[in-house]
Design a protein around this motif. Structure first.
Motif, PDB file in Angstrom:
ATOM      1  N   UNK A   4     -32.264 -29.767  27.045  1.00  0.00           N
ATOM      2  CA  UNK A   4     -32.767 -31.088  26.645  1.00  0.00           C
ATOM      3  C   UNK A   4     -32.753 -31.265  25.130  1.00  0.00           C
ATOM      4  N   UNK A   5     -32.609 -30.177  24.391  1.00  0.00           N
ATOM      5  CA  UNK A   5     -32.543 -30.268  22.931  1.00  0.00           C
ATOM      6  C   UNK A   5     -31.114 -30.376  22.416  1.00  0.00           C
ATOM      7  N   UNK A   6     -30.129 -30.268  23.306  1.00  0.00           N
ATOM      8  CA  UNK A   6     -28.732 -30.451  22.921  1.00  0.00           C
ATOM      9  C   UNK A   6     -28.439 -31.952  22.986  1.00  0.00           C
ATOM     10  N   UNK A   7     -28.359 -32.569  21.827  1.00  0.00           N
ATOM     11  CA  UNK A   7     -28.166 -34.013  21.739  1.00  0.00           C
ATOM     12  C   UNK A   7     -26.724 -34.286  21.317  1.00  0.00           C
ATOM     13  N   UNK A   8     -25.994 -35.122  22.054  1.00  0.00           N
ATOM     14  CA  UNK A   8     -24.619 -35.429  21.647  1.00  0.00           C
ATOM     15  C   UNK A   8     -24.579 -36.033  20.240  1.00  0.00           C
ATOM     16  N   UNK A  15     -36.192 -41.730  16.800  1.00  0.00           N
ATOM     17  CA  UNK A  15     -37.058 -42.194  15.706  1.00  0.00           C
ATOM     18  C   UNK A  15     -37.318 -41.097  14.678  1.00  0.00           C
ATOM     19  N   UNK A  16     -37.139 -39.831  15.047  1.00  0.00           N
ATOM     20  CA  UNK A  16     -37.363 -38.723  14.123  1.00  0.00           C
ATOM     21  C   UNK A  16     -36.111 -38.319  13.337  1.00  0.00           C
ATOM     22  N   UNK A  17     -34.970 -38.942  13.649  1.00  0.00           N
ATOM     23  CA  UNK A  17     -33.733 -38.636  12.931  1.00  0.00           C
ATOM     24  C   UNK A  17     -33.746 -39.269  11.546  1.00  0.00           C
ATOM     25  N   UNK A  18     -33.262 -38.509  10.564  1.00  0.00           N
ATOM     26  CA  UNK A  18     -33.046 -39.018   9.209  1.00  0.00           C
ATOM     27  C   UNK A  18     -31.723 -38.439   8.737  1.00  0.00           C
ATOM     28  N   UNK A  19     -31.323 -38.754   7.503  1.00  0.00           N
ATOM     29  CA  UNK A  19     -30.095 -38.173   6.961  1.00  0.00           C
ATOM     30  C   UNK A  19     -30.222 -36.662   6.797  1.00  0.00           C
ATOM     31  N   UNK A  20     -31.432 -36.165   6.645  1.00  0.00           N
ATOM     32  CA  UNK A  20     -31.663 -34.746   6.379  1.00  0.00           C
ATOM     33  C   UNK A  20     -32.094 -33.936   7.591  1.00  0.00           C
ATOM     34  N   UNK A  21     -32.407 -34.569   8.707  1.00  0.00           N
ATOM     35  CA  UNK A  21     -32.880 -33.847   9.880  1.00  0.00           C
ATOM     36  C   UNK A  21     -32.521 -34.597  11.144  1.00  0.00           C
ATOM     37  N   UNK A  23     -33.657 -34.855  15.502  1.00  0.00           N
ATOM     38  CA  UNK A  23     -34.482 -34.393  16.619  1.00  0.00           C
ATOM     39  C   UNK A  23     -33.529 -33.680  17.557  1.00  0.00           C
ATOM     40  N   UNK A  24     -33.802 -32.451  17.884  1.00  0.00           N
ATOM     41  CA  UNK A  24     -32.904 -31.655  18.720  1.00  0.00           C
ATOM     42  C   UNK A  24     -31.709 -31.200  17.919  1.00  0.00           C
ATOM     43  N   UNK A  25     -30.750 -30.650  18.613  1.00  0.00           N
ATOM     44  CA  UNK A  25     -29.544 -30.106  17.965  1.00  0.00           C
ATOM     45  C   UNK A  25     -28.354 -30.996  18.277  1.00  0.00           C
ATOM     46  N   UNK A  26     -27.683 -31.462  17.247  1.00  0.00           N
ATOM     47  CA  UNK A  26     -26.496 -32.299  17.425  1.00  0.00           C
ATOM     48  C   UNK A  26     -25.216 -31.532  17.125  1.00  0.00           C
ATOM     49  N   UNK A  27     -25.308 -30.229  17.004  1.00  0.00           N
ATOM     50  CA  UNK A  27     -24.109 -29.409  16.792  1.00  0.00           C
ATOM     51  C   UNK A  27     -23.235 -29.461  18.039  1.00  0.00           C
ATOM     52  N   UNK A  28     -21.920 -29.505  17.837  1.00  0.00           N
ATOM     53  CA  UNK A  28     -21.000 -29.517  18.982  1.00  0.00           C
ATOM     54  C   UNK A  28     -21.128 -28.245  19.800  1.00  0.00           C
ATOM     55  N   UNK A  29     -21.349 -27.125  19.127  1.00  0.00           N
ATOM     56  CA  UNK A  29     -21.528 -25.846  19.812  1.00  0.00           C
ATOM     57  C   UNK A  29     -22.674 -25.100  19.130  1.00  0.00           C
ATOM     58  N   UNK A  30     -23.901 -25.312  19.581  1.00  0.00           N
ATOM     59  CA  UNK A  30     -25.057 -24.670  18.939  1.00  0.00           C
ATOM     60  C   UNK A  30     -24.964 -23.150  18.876  1.00  0.00           C
ATOM     61  N   UNK A  31     -24.252 -22.535  19.824  1.00  0.00           N
ATOM     62  CA  UNK A  31     -24.150 -21.075  19.852  1.00  0.00           C
ATOM     63  C   UNK A  31     -23.470 -20.503  18.615  1.00  0.00           C
ATOM     64  N   UNK A  32     -22.609 -21.272  17.959  1.00  0.00           N
ATOM     65  CA  UNK A  32     -21.917 -20.767  16.777  1.00  0.00           C
ATOM     66  C   UNK A  32     -22.461 -21.372  15.483  1.00  0.00           C
ATOM     67  N   UNK A  33     -23.541 -22.119  15.570  1.00  0.00           N
ATOM     68  CA  UNK A  33     -24.165 -22.695  14.379  1.00  0.00           C
ATOM     69  C   UNK A  33     -24.773 -21.566  13.548  1.00  0.00           C
ATOM     70  N   UNK A  34     -24.500 -21.558  12.268  1.00  0.00           N
ATOM     71  CA  UNK A  34     -25.015 -20.516  11.377  1.00  0.00           C
ATOM     72  C   UNK A  34     -26.536 -20.518  11.301  1.00  0.00           C
ATOM     73  N   UNK A  35     -27.156 -21.637  11.644  1.00  0.00           N
ATOM     74  CA  UNK A  35     -28.609 -21.764  11.558  1.00  0.00           C
ATOM     75  C   UNK A  35     -29.316 -21.646  12.907  1.00  0.00           C
ATOM     76  N   UNK A  49     -39.224 -29.400  17.500  1.00  0.00           N
ATOM     77  CA  UNK A  49     -37.843 -29.621  17.950  1.00  0.00           C
ATOM     78  C   UNK A  49     -36.964 -30.341  16.928  1.00  0.00           C
ATOM     79  N   UNK A  50     -37.277 -30.184  15.655  1.00  0.00           N
ATOM     80  CA  UNK A  50     -36.516 -30.814  14.581  1.00  0.00           C
ATOM     81  C   UNK A  50     -35.553 -29.800  13.973  1.00  0.00           C
ATOM     82  N   UNK A  51     -34.296 -30.212  13.820  1.00  0.00           N
ATOM     83  CA  UNK A  51     -33.308 -29.399  13.105  1.00  0.00           C
ATOM     84  C   UNK A  51     -33.381 -29.816  11.639  1.00  0.00           C
TER      85      UNK A  51
END
Length: 72
Positions: A4-8, A15-21, A23-35, A49-51
């Protein structure tokens, strides 16, 4: 990894999204995200649940989504 935290990347803004963060993970492949799972940075390891370090492409995508120009 909580699915549920994998957001396309093109999904409507939260409402919690900004340029710097995001809500959830919007990475195409979170498994290989350096963070992935870094304390206080990754959505999967934070209670709110904020990236705190989305991809470099996120700032531009945020502006596109904010203007309603996404192709959903």
């Amino acid at each position: 990894m909580e699915s549920t935290l994998k957001i396309p990347f093109n999904a409507k803004l939260n409402v919690l999204d900004t340029e710097e963060q995001t809500y959830g993970c919007r990475a195409n492949n979170p498994d290989i995200c350096a963070n992935c799972y870094l304390p206080e940075i990754c959505a999967f390891s934070r209670e709110d649940n904020i990236c705190k370090k989305p991809s470099r492409a996120w700032k531009k995508q945020y502006q596109i989504l904010k203007m309603g120009k996404n192709n959903d």
